[in-house]
Structure formats: C-alpha cells, structure tokens
Scaffold this motif. Structure first.
Motif, PDB file in Angstrom:
ATOM      1  N   SER A 353      12.827  -2.299  -5.881  1.00 54.44           N
ATOM      2  CA  SER A 353      12.052  -2.690  -7.073  1.00 54.44           C
ATOM      3  C   SER A 353      10.917  -3.634  -6.719  1.00 54.44           C
ATOM      4  CB  SER A 353      12.985  -3.335  -8.111  1.00 54.44           C
ATOM      5  OG  SER A 353      13.665  -4.453  -7.544  1.00 54.44           O
ATOM      6  N   LYS A 354      10.380  -3.512  -5.504  1.00 55.43           N
ATOM      7  CA  LYS A 354       9.236  -4.345  -5.128  1.00 55.43           C
ATOM      8  C   LYS A 354       8.087  -4.121  -6.108  1.00 55.43           C
ATOM      9  CE  LYS A 354       7.654  -4.795  -0.988  1.00 55.43           C
ATOM     10  NZ  LYS A 354       7.660  -6.275  -0.948  1.00 55.43           N
ATOM     11  N   THR A 382      -2.848   6.841   1.984  1.00 51.93           N
ATOM     12  CA  THR A 382      -1.782   5.984   1.474  1.00 51.93           C
ATOM     13  C   THR A 382      -1.488   6.233  -0.001  1.00 51.93           C
ATOM     14  OG1 THR A 382      -3.358   4.245   0.871  1.00 51.93           O
ATOM     15  CG2 THR A 382      -2.403   4.153   3.092  1.00 51.93           C
ATOM     16  N   LEU A 383      -0.331   5.695  -0.395  1.00 52.20           N
ATOM     17  CA  LEU A 383       0.071   5.583  -1.793  1.00 52.20           C
ATOM     18  C   LEU A 383       0.321   4.103  -2.042  1.00 52.20           C
ATOM     19  CD1 LEU A 383       0.707   7.818  -4.005  1.00 52.20           C
ATOM     20  CD2 LEU A 383       3.098   7.266  -3.613  1.00 52.20           C
ATOM     21  N   ARG A 384      -0.053   3.626  -3.243  1.00 50.40           N
ATOM     22  CA  ARG A 384       0.097   2.194  -3.502  1.00 50.40           C
ATOM     23  C   ARG A 384       0.763   1.951  -4.839  1.00 50.40           C
ATOM     24  NH1 ARG A 384      -5.703  -0.579  -4.643  1.00 50.40           N
ATOM     25  NH2 ARG A 384      -4.407  -2.375  -4.130  1.00 50.40           N
ATOM     26  N   LEU A 385       1.382   0.774  -4.958  1.00 50.80           N
ATOM     27  CA  LEU A 385       1.954   0.301  -6.219  1.00 50.80           C
ATOM     28  C   LEU A 385       1.423  -1.101  -6.485  1.00 50.80           C
ATOM     29  CD1 LEU A 385       3.986   0.312  -8.616  1.00 50.80           C
ATOM     30  CD2 LEU A 385       5.688  -0.616  -7.025  1.00 50.80           C
ATOM     31  N   ARG A 386       1.020  -1.323  -7.742  1.00 44.62           N
ATOM     32  CA  ARG A 386       0.600  -2.647  -8.177  1.00 44.62           C
ATOM     33  C   ARG A 386       1.232  -2.927  -9.541  1.00 44.62           C
ATOM     34  NH1 ARG A 386      -0.477  -2.547  -3.688  1.00 44.62           N
ATOM     35  NH2 ARG A 386      -2.378  -3.176  -2.584  1.00 44.62           N
ATOM     36  N   ASN A 387       1.560  -4.194  -9.772  1.00 42.70           N
ATOM     37  CA  ASN A 387       2.086  -4.654 -11.072  1.00 42.70           C
ATOM     38  C   ASN A 387       3.329  -3.869 -11.505  1.00 42.70           C
ATOM     39  OD1 ASN A 387      -0.085  -6.484 -11.260  1.00 42.70           O
ATOM     40  ND2 ASN A 387      -1.373  -4.881 -12.150  1.00 42.70           N
ATOM     41  N   ARG A 388       4.131  -3.470 -10.537  1.00 43.46           N
ATOM     42  CA  ARG A 388       5.435  -2.837 -10.765  1.00 43.46           C
ATOM     43  C   ARG A 388       5.386  -1.402 -11.277  1.00 43.46           C
ATOM     44  NH1 ARG A 388       9.573  -6.281 -10.202  1.00 43.46           N
ATOM     45  NH2 ARG A 388       9.102  -8.521 -10.221  1.00 43.46           N
ATOM     46  N   SER A 392      -1.047   4.549  -7.522  1.00 41.69           N
ATOM     47  CA  SER A 392      -2.357   5.143  -7.237  1.00 41.69           C
ATOM     48  C   SER A 392      -2.322   5.785  -5.861  1.00 41.69           C
ATOM     49  CB  SER A 392      -3.473   4.091  -7.285  1.00 41.69           C
ATOM     50  OG  SER A 392      -3.509   3.439  -8.536  1.00 41.69           O
ATOM     51  N   ALA A 393      -3.103   6.870  -5.740  1.00 38.81           N
ATOM     52  CA  ALA A 393      -3.318   7.486  -4.430  1.00 38.81           C
ATOM     53  C   ALA A 393      -4.522   6.824  -3.788  1.00 38.81           C
ATOM     54  CB  ALA A 393      -3.549   8.987  -4.574  1.00 38.81           C
ATOM     55  N   GLY A 394      -4.455   6.645  -2.459  1.00 38.02           N
ATOM     56  CA  GLY A 394      -5.460   5.881  -1.736  1.00 38.02           C
ATOM     57  C   GLY A 394      -6.763   6.608  -1.503  1.00 38.02           C
TER      58      GLY A 394
END
Length: 473
Positions: A353-354, A382-388, A392-394
């Motif tokens: 759950s980062k 890359t693939l990214r996660l922000r604000n839980r 988004s795809a990089g």
C-alpha cells in the motif's frame, strides 16, 4: 395580325429562354452531377414548371415579364405602360388585346400578387442569381466529391485495418497455440514421468512379493515331499520295526514376508499433485519469473537495501556507499543486478500500500547523476503511482490510467525482440499498460521507492521470488 405577332413573339421568347436554360443545364452536366448538387442546395422547381410560370407572367404585348402588371375586367394581365400605349389614340370603347372583349371605359386594377411573383421570377432568372446558383452547385458538388473521396479513403483504411487484424490475429493464434503446446508438453512430460515412476515402484513391490511367493511355494513342495517320505515310513511300521527316521531332504528356510505399507506406497500419489507440478513447472517456464536482486552499486544514498538484496526502502538519512559511476545521485532510484538484452523476461514486485513509487526498465546508458524526467526519450519505460491512487504510464506527457483496483503486486514483462514492455496486476494478470516501442540494447529492471514524506514508517519495495526450481519429485 397583332395577335399573330404577339403569339410569334411569345414563341420566340420561349424558345430563347428554353435555349438559354438548356445551355445552362448542359454546362452544369459537364461540371458534374447536376441532380445531386441541386438536391444538396435546395428542393428545385422542375424546368417545365419554371417555363410555364414564366409564360404565364409574360405580357402578351411586349412579350417580356410584366412591368407594373395590371388586370383588366376580363382577367387578362398586361404591363401598365403596354396597355396604356395599346389604347393610346383609340377613340371610344377599347378592347382586350387577347380576348378582344370590349370595354366602355379604360379601367384596370393593379395586381400586387402578380407583381410579387414577377419580381421573384425576375430575381431567380437574373444572371447574378444564375451565377450564384451555379457557384453553389459547383461548391456543393466539390464538397460532395471531397466527402466521397474521404469515405472511399476511409473504406480503404478500414479494409487495410481488417486485413491487419486478420494477419495479427492469425499470428497471435499461432503464438498462443505454441505457448500452450509448451505448457501441455511440460504437463505431458511430468505426467509421463510420474506414471513411469509409479509403474517402476509398483513393479518393485510386485517383484518382492513374487520372489517371496516363489520361495514359499518351493518350501511347500519340499515339505510335502518330506511328508510323503514320513507317511510311507509310518505305513511300513506294521511289518518292520523302525530303528531310525527315514532320510529327509533339507527344506528351504523362508524369510518373513516383506512388509507392504499401502499408505507409504500411495501417499506420494495421493498428494496435491497439481500444486507439486505447478511448483516444478517454474523451472520450465519460458519466461519464468526472474529471481532478481537489487544492485547496491546503483542505489541512491537514501535507499536502504536488505541483506538478501530483495527489499529496498527509502530512509531519511544518507547511507554511505562507495563512489562509482553506476550510482544514482539526484533521484531516489535503484536498479536490479540482472540486465537483459535478448529474450523474454518477467518479474514481479510487491508494492503493498505504498502511496508512491516508480517501476519499469531503464537503459544501461541512462544519466544517473542528473535529475531528469522519466520517459522513453530519456531511456525509461515506467509505471508510476502518486497520492495512493493516481496511476500513470511514463510517457511525456504522462498518460493517466483508470484502474479498477489498486494492485499490491506488479508484474513486468520485457520482450527484447519485440521491443515491448508491459505492466500487469500480478494478482489477476490484467494488463495495465504496454509500451509497443520499447528499448534497444541492454536494459535493467528499474525501481524508485520515492520519498513518501509521511509520518508513517516507509514501506519497502520487495522483489518476489518463487518456489525453488530444484524440486524434482
């Protein structure tokens, strides 16, 4: 004579008008589809109706469209100037130029309805109006022609797309069948191996029992022969005094019957064979899950790595590392120790759950000492996660993804030959995003635990390792 002249004038005028109309029609037909263009502009009045209307609105005296039309009591219409000139110089009663009806007084009425109709016909038959109509016809025809070309091009594109889909579908069917044939072959080989092992063990047990059975049969025969000798000796004691036992053959000593434990024999084959086989399959999967480890030489000073090099977590302080050109200095990144430049590879990462992270692959030659934007142009896929919950795809700009659930484990698939990098929710293997124009040359699995900035204890990124491949049964 006047009536004949008027009639001839009207006929001549009609022929001139029809000739002009025919020339116009012929010109428009040479330009293109007249009927289609006319229909596109407005509902047109048939030419015969136009001719009839113009004829009805033509003065019988001047043979031209009415000018200030007036109506006599006999209901015939003439131009005011024409009828005035016609009656000029006539003494006494006057007559209608058409029906010759006699009128004692020179009276007529202005017909405003006919006046309006004449003005409308004059406007629609003017050179300017015709030119504008021809222009509209040409423009509409050109618009239809261009639209038709667009539709035809669209048809060609759709047909090409259908052919592409069919070819791609056929190729994918071949690939899917090959992949499943490989799985079937693994299962068939494993089944054959297990059945052969069961056959050998069964034969071994049967052979043991058979050997003991033969030994018991031999001992029984020997005992029966001795019993026969003893019975004969016993029968002869009625006539002869028995002084010693008859000579007996030594008989075979039979060992105890071999033990056979049905539970021991069957437990191996009553076990969860599907699970055992599933674990064994990992050594044959292509690609199988890659047992990655983190490369300490690439870790940013704010990244702490576990002793077994499978956990990476951000930390507030700076960890001392030896200086080398492989280390990330500006961004909280780390690479795997294993790199790939050929073949197909798959690995899984547990993110739990980062609230934020970046995962993917990075080219070997990426700039590790500067702060740059992650994207294919910079050597990152890359693939990214922000604000839980913001995935988004990089790409540049970032491509927002709408996911039905938050994956706890991510699967990354790298196909070096196809240059494809794909991301999966490892819990259900649903595709999250795929880069079709992937990297060239050697790449390394890429990870960024990021600096979460929260008061809670940071959670690690974990490289998942699967069952050992040395299980052989």
């Amino acid at each position: 004579m006047i009536r004949d002249a008027v009639q001839r004038s009207r006929v001549q005028l009609r022929e001139t008008f029809l000739q002009t109309t025919d020339e116009t029609v012929d010109s428009l037909q040479r330009e293109g589809a007249l009927i289609m263009a006319t229909a596109a502009v407005s509902p047109a009045v048939p030419p015969s109706a136009k001719n009839s209307l113009r004829e009805d609105l033509t003065c019988a005296i001047c043979c031209d469209l009415f000018r200030d039309p007036v109506m006599l009591d006999c209901m015939h219409h003439f131009c005011r100037p024409c009828i005035s000139r016609y009656w000029r110089g006539t003494q006494g009663p006057v007559t209608c130029p058409q029906c010759r009806k006699v009128f004692t007084c020179r009276q007529f009425q202005t017909n405003y309805l006919v006046t309006a109709m004449v003005e409308k016909v004059r406007a629609t038959t003017s050179q300017t109006y015709i030119q504008n109509l021809e222009k509209q016809l040409k423009e509409t025809l050109e618009s239809h022609r261009l639209r038709r070309e667009d539709y035809i091009n669209s048809l060609h594109r759709e047909k090409d797309k259908m052919e592409t889909i069919k070819r791609s579908g056929a190729d994918l069917q071949v690939r899917v069948k090959a992949e499943f044939r490989a799985l079937h072959q693994i299962l068939d080989d494993e089944e054959s191996c297990m059945l052969e092992q069961l056959r050998r063990e069964q034969e071994d047990e049967l052979e043991k029992v058979q050997r003991h059975l033969e030994a018991v049969k031999l001992a029984v025969r020997e005992l029966e022969e001795n019993m026969k000798v003893l019975q004969q000796a016993s029968a002869s004691t009625d006539h002869i005094i028995l002084t010693e036992l008859p000579q007996l053959r030594p008989y075979t000593q039979v060992d105890a019957a071999p033990e056979f434990d049905i539970n021991t024999f069957s437990n191996k084959y009553m076990a969860p064979l599907q699970y055992i086989t599933w674990r064994k399959m990992f050594k044959s999967l292509k690609p199988g899950p890659s047992p990655l480890t983190f490369d300490l030489d690439t870790a940013h000073p704010s990244v702490r790595v576990s002793r077994d090099k499978t956990l990476a977590v951000e930390c507030d302080g700076m960890t001392w590392h030896s200086e080398n050109n492989k280390r990330f200095l500006q961004c909280v990144n780390i690479l795997a120790a294993q790199g790939f430049h050929t073949g197909r590879h798959y690995w899984e990462v547990e993110v739990g759950s980062k609230p934020k992270w970046d995962l993917g692959v990075a080219s070997e030659a990426v700039d590790r000492h500067s702060r740059i934007k992650l994207g294919p142009e910079s050597g990152y896929w890359t693939l990214r996660l922000r604000n839980r919950n913001q995935y988004s795809a990089g790409t540049q700009p970032w491509t927002r993804l709408q996911l039905g659930s938050s994956p706890q484990r991510l699967g990354i698939f790298l196909d070096c030959e196809e240059r494809r990098v794909s991301f999966y929710n490892a819990d259900d293997m649903s595709l999250l995003y795929s880069f079709a124009n992937g990297p060239r040359g050697k790449v390394f699995p890429f990870f960024s635990p990021c600096i979460s900035g929260s008061s809670q204890e940071p959670q690690p990124i974990k490289l998942l390792h699967y069952p050992p491949v040395w299980l052989s049964g």
